[in-house]
Enzyme design. Structure first.
Site, PDB file in Angstrom:
ATOM      1  N   GLU A  64       6.308  -0.974 -14.918  1.00  0.00           N
ATOM      2  CA  GLU A  64       7.703  -0.549 -14.706  1.00  0.00           C
ATOM      3  C   GLU A  64       8.180   0.340 -15.857  1.00  0.00           C
ATOM      4  O   GLU A  64       7.491   0.532 -16.860  1.00  0.00           O
ATOM      5  CB  GLU A  64       8.585  -1.789 -14.526  1.00  0.00           C
ATOM      6  N   GLU A  75      -1.029  -1.677  -6.658  1.00  0.00           N
ATOM      7  CA  GLU A  75      -2.071  -1.166  -5.756  1.00  0.00           C
ATOM      8  C   GLU A  75      -2.377   0.296  -6.040  1.00  0.00           C
ATOM      9  O   GLU A  75      -3.529   0.729  -5.985  1.00  0.00           O
ATOM     10  CB  GLU A  75      -1.615  -1.302  -4.290  1.00  0.00           C
TER      11      GLU A  75
END
Ligand code: THU
Length: 160
Positions: A64, A75
């Site tokens: 993040e 992913e």
């Protein structure tokens, strides 16, 4: 007009212990990867592990950023990690797991739409489906036989 049926199957395992040993091993790698997630804003940690046909295991986790949209899902970190280190090497399986420091994630967490789209290009290019397994922190694990089974009517380069 006609109505069409979109058929799909998935296997639902009661928990990680019920998985075949190779799937369990890959999910354990995803759990390891999840522990290194950088998710100070959502507190939602995701780990992904890819098994390649050369038997390498490639990991990814969500990363993040204070500028929220600049972050990235586990992913896509994993698949681009694989694409950058082993271009053209086929993917055999993907395992995904998510946990949260706010509450127990006890339902399977599937890949988001943007990740499905990104992953689908790899499956199409390799002309071979790869299995996708996903779970929360505990509880059921879902296994699908391909990525495209999670993305019917998908968009791909054939339209361009
Ligand atoms: N996230 C993933 O890593 N994968 C997904 O498929 C869904 C969401 C991450 C993005 C963000 O860091 C956090 O989970 C909450 O959305």
């Amino acid at each position: 007009m006609k109505k069409i049926e979109i058929k799909n199957t998935a296997i639902v395992y009661n928990d990680i212990l019920e998985l075949p040993s190779d799937d369990k091993m890959l999910m354990e790698k995803a759990i390891e990867a999840r522990k290194n997630a950088y998710a100070p804003y959502s507190k939602f940690n995701v780990g992904a592990a890819l098994l390649l046909e050369n038997n390498k295991i490639i990991l990814g986790n969500n990363q993040e950023n204070a500028a929220y949209p600049s972050g990235m899902c586990a992913e896509r970190v994993a698949i681009w990690n694989a694409g950058s280190h082993y271009p053209g090497v086929k993917i055999k399986k993907l395992a995904i797991t998510a946990s949260s420091t706010i509450s127990k994630v006890d339902k399977p967490v599937g890949p988001c739409g943007a990740c499905r789209q990104t992953l689908s290009e790899f499956e199409i290019n390799q002309k071979q489906p790869f299995e996708v397994l996903f779970m929360g922190e505990v509880g059921e694990v879902i296994k699908t036989e391909s990525l495209l089974s999670l993305l019917p009517f998908s968009f791909d380069s054939a339209y361009l």
